[in-house]
Design a protein around this motif. Structure first.
Motif, PDB file in Angstrom:
ATOM      1  N   PRO B   4     -26.647  -1.729  20.001  1.00 28.92           N
ATOM      2  CA  PRO B   4     -25.416  -1.586  20.827  1.00 28.92           C
ATOM      3  C   PRO B   4     -25.792  -1.902  22.469  1.00 28.92           C
ATOM      4  N   ILE B   5     -24.895  -2.433  23.143  1.00 31.91           N
ATOM      5  CA  ILE B   5     -25.231  -2.704  24.623  1.00 31.91           C
ATOM      6  C   ILE B   5     -24.900  -1.546  25.219  1.00 31.91           C
ATOM      7  N   LEU B   6     -24.115  -0.606  24.966  1.00 29.93           N
ATOM      8  CA  LEU B   6     -23.752   0.602  25.776  1.00 29.93           C
ATOM      9  C   LEU B   6     -23.668   1.713  24.725  1.00 29.93           C
ATOM     10  N   SER B   7     -24.273   2.687  24.805  1.00 25.50           N
ATOM     11  CA  SER B   7     -24.273   3.738  23.904  1.00 25.50           C
ATOM     12  C   SER B   7     -24.380   5.223  24.640  1.00 25.50           C
ATOM     13  N   ARG B  71     -26.584   5.162  27.467  1.00 23.48           N
ATOM     14  CA  ARG B  71     -27.744   4.339  27.616  1.00 23.48           C
ATOM     15  C   ARG B  71     -27.297   2.787  27.741  1.00 23.48           C
ATOM     16  N   LEU B  72     -28.188   2.163  28.319  1.00 24.20           N
ATOM     17  CA  LEU B  72     -27.774   0.600  28.837  1.00 24.20           C
ATOM     18  C   LEU B  72     -29.230   0.424  28.919  1.00 24.20           C
ATOM     19  N   ASN B 172     -20.749 -11.407  35.664  1.00 27.55           N
ATOM     20  CA  ASN B 172     -20.823 -11.279  34.211  1.00 27.55           C
ATOM     21  C   ASN B 172     -21.408 -10.189  33.858  1.00 27.55           C
ATOM     22  N   PRO B 173     -20.464  -9.184  33.857  1.00 25.46           N
ATOM     23  CA  PRO B 173     -21.205  -7.748  33.429  1.00 25.46           C
ATOM     24  C   PRO B 173     -21.360  -7.678  31.720  1.00 25.46           C
ATOM     25  N   ASP B 174     -22.181  -6.711  31.283  1.00 22.58           N
ATOM     26  CA  ASP B 174     -22.064  -6.679  29.913  1.00 22.58           C
ATOM     27  C   ASP B 174     -20.841  -6.166  29.211  1.00 22.58           C
ATOM     28  N   VAL B 175     -20.593  -5.101  30.346  1.00 18.30           N
ATOM     29  CA  VAL B 175     -19.374  -4.025  29.581  1.00 18.30           C
ATOM     30  C   VAL B 175     -18.340  -4.099  30.795  1.00 18.30           C
TER      31      VAL B 175
END
Ligand SMILES: Nc1ncnc2c1ncn2[C@@H]1O[C@H](COP(=O)(O)OP(=O)(O)OP(=O)(O)O)[C@@H](O)[C@H]1O
Ligand SMILES: [Mg+2]
Lengths: 383, 322
Positions: B4-7, B71-72, B172-175
């Motif tokens: 996952p990109i963000l957990s 978590r990232l 350009n964020p991941d989330v």
């Protein structure tokens, strides 16, 4: 924007003439204020009196005198001072106004800067002991009786510590037989100060247009160059010692005025800032990852500044009063003291001249503040 | 399966108030995968914005993260020092705020506010490059690039909203977290923007967390969705799966309040009672006072957040059989 400024200028000029008319009639309506009666100086000959009387058209009715005064005013002639006969009023104003201006401008700028900086920090770090100390201290200074406070400052810093002179514009002992005229030197100092301010602004505005990595070096470099230029002009200057003397005399009155007046801006900024900090764009600025000081200064404080600037302008009129008192306490030979003397000696041309100066100062400040406000808040429509 | 990109793991956050602690986020866990659009749905006051603010750690002074991790890239954002946290904000996680209309600073030009974000995270970027990037972003969100030199008050509500979305995309964020970004707009503009946001998210392939109290909106934008009730996540699954087989009685009630055109007709049931006061939430399952299926265990023990299958989890003692 230009149209907006033009309209404001026209309004200000109109207000000024209303003001001029009012003070003319008010001062001439004082009981026993007929100018001729005031010449008790035995050295003055009858011809001198008549010449003066005629030059003012004193044989004519008041409304005609008023028209003549207006006509003279437009050609830059404010008449002749009676208590400094035969010096023209305009000459006295040109000599003393700069001394008052520098006192007034430096102390209000200083007070605003200190008040604004402290106010925004107090709001940012809410609830710390510093907040209570600064608030109580500021309010105490703000409500203090200025003449008493001025005397205490002189007593402590000049008399006990001996850091500063006891008052006056310069040290007569040092200047006796000096090869310079103090007004000329002071004029040069003022020119330098104005040039520095303008140059700093230019550097700031240029640097804002640069790429971010080049901004700070440009600002620091620019400030260093300006500083070096000032030193290069003044260190070899033959009158440097004398200029320093004037500077030394300036510090205590400026510090006194700034100390009693910074709290107003401080408390206002604090309140305004506390409100701004609740705005969503402040949260958004933090979300963007901006450093705390950028969020605080560039976004929160910049918006919190708007109501403070307005209130500051309304406070300027009071600052002029404070200026008159301060000049008297510090034996500062500026316009405030001149006005006081003119009134007590019933020197009506000089009194009108002094009031014109005060009025123009207040109106100009108002105009500048209006323009500044329109510049600071893009939501203001220029109409 | 990919990482996952963000957990978010067991996140628990309270607000300290004079009357006691408000348990706004309680033991919430979810993952966001690359390209996921995760919808978070729940009634007003159930803690949706609180979760969003925990992720960026933009919390008011009275907020305490008691437990859990965000978590990232292996970093835990809940414990990161503030100056390191700054580098994650906007560059990795950007946000379109609930009050998006007021997220633009009124005294600066809109373009300059986006440039400011760019310059903060990409220090070597020149002004010309930044302006070019803003123009590109404006085109993506459907704004005329010439508007970048205007002030926010010269924009309409819809334009401001687009500008705010452009700002969120800038680094350009991941989330991207979108917290009810369209509530202040009229329905037509709202619908149009929603569709465009989905398209942008799909084309750019970033993760998105879309928060709304409106299940119809969530149905439209998300491929996964989480249902929140009173500070807890009660159900998490693929959106289509939740609509087809809601497991939690609360989700079930929500679904039946949402008449679907395509699906089988369900009877509209309204829930009795009010959501609980988070100052003093009920013990056990927080939904039990309103739950038609509640038994004594529900009032006593907190149900675990169990996986029914690989992609469907629910926190309930008596899930509705699908
Ligand atoms: N600073 C705060 N101090 C105390 N309680 C707070 C604070 N902020 C929020 N709350 C409470 O926390 C709970 C969750 O709030 P939150 O804003 O996260 O809800 P939400 O789901 O986003 O609601 P909405 O749909 O209305 O935006 C609410 O009960 C709210 O009253
Ligand atoms: Mg919310």
């Amino acid at each position: 924007m230009l149209k907006y400024i033009a309209i404001r200028v026209a309004q200000i000029i109109f207000t000024f003439f209303v003001f001029l008319t009012l003070i003319f009639f008010l001062l001439n309506a004082q009981p026993g204020s007929s100018l001729i009666d005031q010449f008790t100086d035995p050295n003055m000959t009858a011809e001198m009196r008549q010449a003066i009387a005629k030059s003012f058209g004193l044989d004519k009715p008041l409304h005609e005198q008023y028209l003549i005064y207006l006509g003279n005013f437009l050609t830059g002639n404010l008449g002749v001072s009676f208590s400094n006969y035969p010096r023209p009023v305009i000459e006295i104003i040109f000599e003393r106004a700069p001394r008052t201006l520098i006192l007034f401008l430096s102390s209000t700028t200083l007070a605003f800067t200190i008040g604004f900086t402290m106010g925004k920090i107090l709001a940012w770090r809410r609830g710390k002991v510093t907040e209570y100390v600064a608030t109580i201290g500021g309010v105490t200074l703000y409500t203090i009786f200025l003449p008493w406070f001025g005397l205490m400052m002189i007593w402590f810093f000049a008399f006990i510590l001996g850091w500063f002179p006891l008052g006056k514009f310069l040290d007569p002992v040092l200047w006796r037989g000096a090869p310079f005229n103090s007004d000329v030197i002071f004029g040069q100092m003022l020119t330098t100060a104005s040039a520095v301010v303008v140059a700093l602004f230019i550097v700031y505005f240029i640097s804002r247009r640069l790429d971010p990595i080049r901004r700070q070096p440009t600002q620091i470099g620019g400030a260093l160059v300006i500083g070096a230029a000032v030193l290069a002009v003044w260190i070899p200057h033959p009158a440097a010692r004398y200029a320093l003397d004037i500077l030394h005399h300036l510090i205590l009155p400026i510090a006194t005025l700034a100390t009693v007046s910074f709290a107003g801006s401080m408390l206002l900024t604090r309140n305004s800032m506390l409100e701004t900090l609740r705005e969503d764009f402040v949260m958004a600025a933090r979300a963007k990852g901006l450093p705390d000081n950028v969020v605080r200064d560039k976004h929160a404080a910049r918006n919190a500044m708007l109501p403070v600037v307005t209130a500051f302008v309304f406070g300027l009129a009071l600052a002029i009063d404070g200026g008159v008192v301060t000049e008297t306490i510090f034996s500062w030979p500026g316009m405030g003291q001149t006005l006081l003397q003119a009134v007590s000696r019933k020197d009506i041309p000089l009194a009108i001249g002094g009031l014109i100066f005060g009025g123009s100062l207040a109106l100009t400040a108002h105009l500048i503040a209006d323009i500044l406000y329109a510049y600071l808040d893009p939501r203001i429509r220029y109409s | 399966m990919t990482q996952p990109i963000l957990s978010v793991q067991n996140l628990t956050m309270h607000y300290a108030t004079r009357k006691g602690d408000v348990s706004a986020v309680d033991d919430v866990s979810f993952d966001v995968m690359q390209g996921d659009a995760l919808g978070l749905v729940g009634e007003s006051g159930c803690g949706k914005s609180s979760i969003a603010n925990c992720l960026l750690r933009l919390l008011p002074e009275n907020a305490r993260i008691l437990q859990g991790a965000v978590r990232l890239d292996g970093a835990n954002l809940t414990t990161l020092p503030e100056d390191q946290m700054r580098a994650y904000r906007w560059k990795r996680i950007a946000m379109v705020f609930q009050a998006a209309m007021n997220t633009l600073d009124p005294v600066y030009r809109v373009g300059d506010q986006i440039i400011e974000a760019l310059h903060t995270h990409i220090e070597t970027m020149t002004n010309a490059e930044a302006r070019e990037r803003v123009a590109e972003l404006f085109k993506i969100v459907g704004l005329d690039p010439a508007l970048m030199d205007r002030y926010p008050h010269e924009y309409s509500g819809g334009m401001r909203q687009r500008a705010v979305i452009a700002m969120a995309l800038s680094c350009n964020p991941d989330v991207i977290i979108a917290d009810e970004p369209t509530t202040a707009l009229d329905v037509i503009v709202q619908d149009k923007l929603l569709r465009e946001m989905c398209n942008i998210q799909k084309t750019l392939g970033m993760g998105m967390i879309y928060i709304s109290h409106d299940i119809a909106v969530i149905a439209e934008v998300s491929n996964r969705m989480g249902v929140m009730y009173a500070g807890r996540l009660v159900e998490l699954a693929d959106t289509a799966d939740i609509f087809a087989r809601p497991q939690h009685p609360y989700t079930y009630a929500l679904m039946s309040a949402f008449p679907s055109i395509t699906g089988p007709k369900r009877e509209l049931t309204t829930l009795p009672g009010e959501p609980p006061d988070l100052l003093n939430p009920p013990p056990g399952c927080r939904f039990h006072p309103r739950c038609p299926r509640a038994t004594s265990v529900c009032a006593r023990d907190v149900p675990a957040f169990k996986a029914m299958d690989a992609r469907h989890s629910v926190a309930c003692w008596h899930p509705v059989e699908g």
